[in-house]
Design a protein around this motif. Sequence first.
Motif: not given
Ligand code: FEO
Length: 398
Positions: A24, A81, A83, A85-86, A148, A167, A225
């Motif tokens: 990850f 968020h 980032e 991954d989202h 984060h 997160d 997550h």
């Molecule tokens: Fe800080 Fe799941 O991204």
Amino acid sequence: MFTDINIAEDLYYVGSSDRRLERFENAYPVPDGMSYNSYLICDTDATVLMDAVDKSVSKAFLESLKRVLGTRSLDYIVIQHMEPDHSATAKQVLELYPNACVVASQRALDMLVAFNDIKLANVRAIKEGDVLKTARHELCFIAAPMVHWPEVMVTYDKCTGTLFSADAFGTFGASSGNLFADESDFDMDEARRYYFNIVGKYGVQVQSLLKKASGLDIRMLCPLHGPIWRENIASYVEKYSIWSSYQSEKDSVLIVYGSIYGNTEQAALALAALLAKRNVKGIEIYDSSKTDLSVLLSKCFSFKAIAFASSSYNAGLFTSMETLLLDLKAHNLQNKTIALIENGSWAPSSGRCMKEILDSMKSMTYVCPMLSIRSSLKECQMEELEAMADSLAQSVLP
Ligand code: FEO
């Protein structure tokens, strides 16, 4: 392929999991994969998507989204968020539903444009205290900077008591199919490893979020997550309170050694045996060259006392130990009881180097003088090692 699940009135899970992922963020091993959660609120008058997902699971996500929406359009996409991954699939969502309004902090909107090189036609910049109302839902936005990234907002649905926590309260691992934490064995060790590696540096900011959340009646916790929480939420919040305030969870001794030919390892094992003789329970011992950095980091945050033992290397510190200590510093490790063992055959340097790094961290207490060995531990140094074991045991025993 259709992985959407109705999880509450008007609320659907439309996320998915990547089971092929090795690391990850290209950093943390995820042997059980990774889940990317996305939630869709389908109220009578409006539809709201709470975040998108990583590009690796775009196919399942978009199919679920289209399937749940059916003939309806998407009215809002909330980016809590930014980032990737989202949000990496937000562009595809907007291509499918071009009239959807993007709801996010101004900083997240700016980042979304910068990352994706897109023009956003319909946006609503939000700040803490703003509310997005639909017929049955009232989404209240709460700033959570550095939990984060700096642009993060979390969202509380006043009507259902759901906190969409971005997160925060997430964990490593793919979804088993059971979406709720109470439906399978929740792995707190993985949640801890996720916490300290992802947001461990930002304890103060996590505390600030917990303070804001303490005034809310949270009946469901929906992170980006890992499993959703609807039972024993307070127990998980309590873990976050302990972790973010840098309290140790284990009144025992962690020993981490960096050893080239096994002699430093032998000294570490001898210390462990002496601690066991002093009735210290729950001792754990790890090789810094073998155990993954993310595991060691999580362990170091958990234990009250840590003994670091390392070989000298290139007139400095053995590389795996140096990497670990610098990572601990970067993550704000603090409030630990420390003992040091250095090894060096002609010019021992590891002790000085370990101390230099540890001295730059907050509230580190050395319980005894450093033990310096030459090539291997000698019988004549057992008295010093015994004294080290005495001090460490004293620091952790009731
Ligand atoms: Fe800080 Fe799941 O991204």
